[in-house]
Design a protein around this motif. Structure first.
Motif, PDB file in Angstrom:
ATOM      1  N   SER A 118      -2.246   6.588  40.106  1.00 52.74           N
ATOM      2  CA  SER A 118      -0.989   5.926  40.484  1.00 52.74           C
ATOM      3  C   SER A 118      -0.839   5.725  41.983  1.00 52.74           C
ATOM      4  N   ARG A 119      -1.771   6.279  42.752  1.00 52.74           N
ATOM      5  CA  ARG A 119      -1.569   6.287  44.201  1.00 52.74           C
ATOM      6  C   ARG A 119      -2.637   5.472  44.924  1.00 52.74           C
ATOM      7  N   CYS A 123       3.417   4.726  38.332  1.00 50.39           N
ATOM      8  CA  CYS A 123       3.536   6.178  38.453  1.00 50.39           C
ATOM      9  C   CYS A 123       4.394   6.686  37.302  1.00 50.39           C
ATOM     10  N   ASN A 124       3.980   7.774  36.674  1.00 42.86           N
ATOM     11  CA  ASN A 124       4.679   8.304  35.508  1.00 42.86           C
ATOM     12  C   ASN A 124       5.872   9.203  35.859  1.00 42.86           C
ATOM     13  N   HIS A 125       6.126   9.390  37.105  1.00 41.40           N
ATOM     14  CA  HIS A 125       7.202  10.271  37.563  1.00 41.40           C
ATOM     15  C   HIS A 125       7.246  11.535  36.710  1.00 41.40           C
ATOM     16  N   CYS A 126       6.097  12.205  36.718  1.00 43.04           N
ATOM     17  CA  CYS A 126       5.848  13.337  35.831  1.00 43.04           C
ATOM     18  C   CYS A 126       6.887  14.448  35.989  1.00 43.04           C
ATOM     19  N   CYS A 178      -3.656  13.290  41.008  1.00 40.77           N
ATOM     20  CA  CYS A 178      -2.994  12.438  40.014  1.00 40.77           C
ATOM     21  C   CYS A 178      -4.006  11.945  38.985  1.00 40.77           C
ATOM     22  N   PRO A 179      -3.788  12.265  37.713  1.00 41.95           N
ATOM     23  CA  PRO A 179      -4.771  11.858  36.702  1.00 41.95           C
ATOM     24  C   PRO A 179      -4.596  10.411  36.239  1.00 41.95           C
ATOM     25  N   LYS A 215       2.994   4.756  46.602  1.00 41.61           N
ATOM     26  CA  LYS A 215       3.078   4.577  45.148  1.00 41.61           C
ATOM     27  C   LYS A 215       4.490   4.162  44.769  1.00 41.61           C
ATOM     28  N   PRO A 252       4.581  17.292  38.094  1.00 40.64           N
ATOM     29  CA  PRO A 252       3.624  16.418  38.787  1.00 40.64           C
ATOM     30  C   PRO A 252       2.563  17.175  39.577  1.00 40.64           C
ATOM     31  N   SER A 253       1.327  16.889  39.276  1.00 40.66           N
ATOM     32  CA  SER A 253       0.250  17.584  39.979  1.00 40.66           C
ATOM     33  C   SER A 253       0.174  17.147  41.437  1.00 40.66           C
ATOM     34  N   CYS A 254       0.590  15.907  41.729  1.00 43.68           N
ATOM     35  CA  CYS A 254       0.563  15.421  43.107  1.00 43.68           C
ATOM     36  C   CYS A 254       1.473  16.267  44.000  1.00 43.68           C
ATOM     37  N   VAL A 264       9.657  11.158  41.408  1.00 45.55           N
ATOM     38  CA  VAL A 264       8.662  11.748  42.304  1.00 45.55           C
ATOM     39  C   VAL A 264       8.596  10.841  43.531  1.00 45.55           C
TER      40      VAL A 264
HETATM   41  S1  SF4 Z   1       1.579  10.175  41.258  1.00 46.53           S
HETATM   42 FE1  SF4 Z   1       0.496  10.697  39.355  1.00 46.53          FE
HETATM   43  S2  SF4 Z   1       0.815  12.929  39.046  1.00 46.53           S
HETATM   44 FE2  SF4 Z   1       2.287  12.219  40.598  1.00 46.53          FE
HETATM   45  S3  SF4 Z   1       4.137  11.810  39.411  1.00 46.53           S
HETATM   46 FE3  SF4 Z   1       3.022   9.843  39.584  1.00 46.53          FE
HETATM   47  S4  SF4 Z   1       1.740   9.753  37.772  1.00 46.53           S
HETATM   48 FE4  SF4 Z   1       2.442  11.886  37.917  1.00 46.53          FE
END
Ligand code: SF4
Ligand code: SF4
Lengths: 255, 128
Positions: free
Chosen positions: A163-164, A117-120, A159-160, A192, A123-125, A142
């Protein structure tokens, strides 16, 4: 001014219509506000991030995956349809589809990249989760509150990065050795990577970073100019996954 | 009305049958028993008083959960000033390691099935 019966009814009707429409307008105007504030970059004292040095990553090594999945009770379900993963590998081309071409060199072509997970930053999630089971902490992690997850899987669609994972079945029978100090998940929730928030709380670094013998992983606070991670980011050229989507991923890759 | 005897007898039998659970417990001496809990810990007291824990442990656990998961605050200060790590698995279950003889006794008695154990791991040897 004299108001006859018809005039009175007209004015009254308009008034009632106004009251009925107001909540709708309120909602719309709030959405706009939320969008605007999500784009604003506010000054924070802590922003946790990770650097993955793909050059140091030894082919065939799964130490980080074993460490993470071991402490977090991630089940090992071989069937790819039901598979659960917090940290995994994917070929360079699949991980960085927008930074790929026919002649990619440097040994990157086809070689595995470590993904999590990129811990954006944006975050779109988190945006789509209807129960706020997925939320962003002030330090950028996140997080998921599994107690609140209703398993709608909106976050997986949003999530693009894939990651989930969703627990289609009870994960317990697929966990080889259960770590009693960390909960498992249950059928019907999404899960995740949590950036090892339970370890950070005890002053430990993430399990994957700790387990890597090849110094391929580094973790730290990117808002702190003198941190190790900022040093690495200063002295190396790094890329991120799908940065054009505007999610602001916080896993940086040295390729 | 020649059937009066039969009707009354039938009614009595019917009443006896539907009140069976009540008088069975009265005759058997098992009416209104309280579940007996086993405490296996050396500790003299739980994080709060027994009375409070008995009535409010579910709220306490909910508050702990929200505080840890959502606010990253992990230390609970009890009324007597003692500090505890807010964790079901790592604090509560360290003393109450006998889930079957502790948690389950009351939960079964009052017919509730908390979902805690779907995810939180029950200490070895105390599963039911
Ligand atoms: S689950 Fe996906 S969108 Fe959400 S923070 Fe992690 S990488 Fe980003
Ligand atoms: S599956 Fe769970 S975490 Fe994902 S959006 Fe739905 S409620 Fe939120």
């Amino acid at each position: 001014m004299k108001i006859d019966r018809r005039g009175f009814l007209k004015i009254g009707g308009l008034g009632i219509l106004g009251v009925a429409v107001k909540p709708v307008i309120d909602v719309v105007s709030k959405v706009k506000l939320a969008e605007a504030s999500a784009k604003k970059r506010v000054l924070v004292e802590k922003r946790l991030a990770m650097v993955v040095n793909l050059k140091n990553c030894k082919e065939g090594c799964t130490d980080c995956i074993n460490a993470c999945h071991g402490v977090h009770n991630v089940p090992d379900i071989a069937n790819p349809k039901d598979e659960i993963k917090w940290i995994w590998t994917e070929s360079y081309e699949k991980a960085f589809p927008d930074q790929e071409h026919r002649f990619i060199g440097g040994g990157m072509k086809g070689s595995p990249a470590i993904l999590l997970c990129n811990h954006c930053d944006n975050p779109s999630c988190v945006r789509v989760c209807p129960t706020k089971a997925t939320f962003k902490r002030e330090d950028g992690i996140v997080m998921m509150d599994y107690h609140r997850c209703i398993g709608c899987r909106f976050c997986m669609a949003a999530c693009p990065y894939g990651s989930r994972s969703f627990n289609w079945r009870d994960p317990r029978p697929f966990i080889k050795k259960i770590n009693p100090n960390f909960p498992t998940r249950t059928k019907g929730v999404v899960e995740k990577c949590n950036f090892c928030e339970e370890r950070l709380a005890k002053g430990l670094i993430p399990a994957c970073v700790e387990s890597c013998k090849n110094k391929a992983l580094a973790f730290g606070n990117v808002e702190e100019p003198n941190s190790e991670i900022r040093g690495i980011l200063r002295s190396n050229y790094t890329i991120r996954r799908k940065p054009g989507l505007g999610t602001g991923p916080q896993i940086y890759y040295i390729v | 009305m020649n059937n009066r005897i039969i009707i009354i007898a039938g009614l009595i039998i019917f009443l006896c049958l539907i009140t069976f659970p009540i008088w069975y417990n009265v005759v058997g001496g098992k009416a209104a028993y309280a579940p007996e809990l086993k405490i296996v810990s050396e500790e003299k007291q739980c994080v709060e008083s027994t009375k409070y824990m008995r009535a409010k442990h579910m709220q306490l656990l909910n508050d702990w959960r929200n505080s840890v998961v959502r606010e990253d605050k992990r230390t609970y200060t009890a009324l007597d000033g003692k500090k505890y790590d807010m964790s079901l698995s790592n604090t509560c279950l360290k003393c109450h390691s006998n889930k079957a003889d502790f948690c389950d006794k009351c939960h079964n008695y009052v017919e509730v099935t908390p979902t805690c154990w779907n995810c939180h791991v029950v200490p070895e040897g105390n599963k039911l």
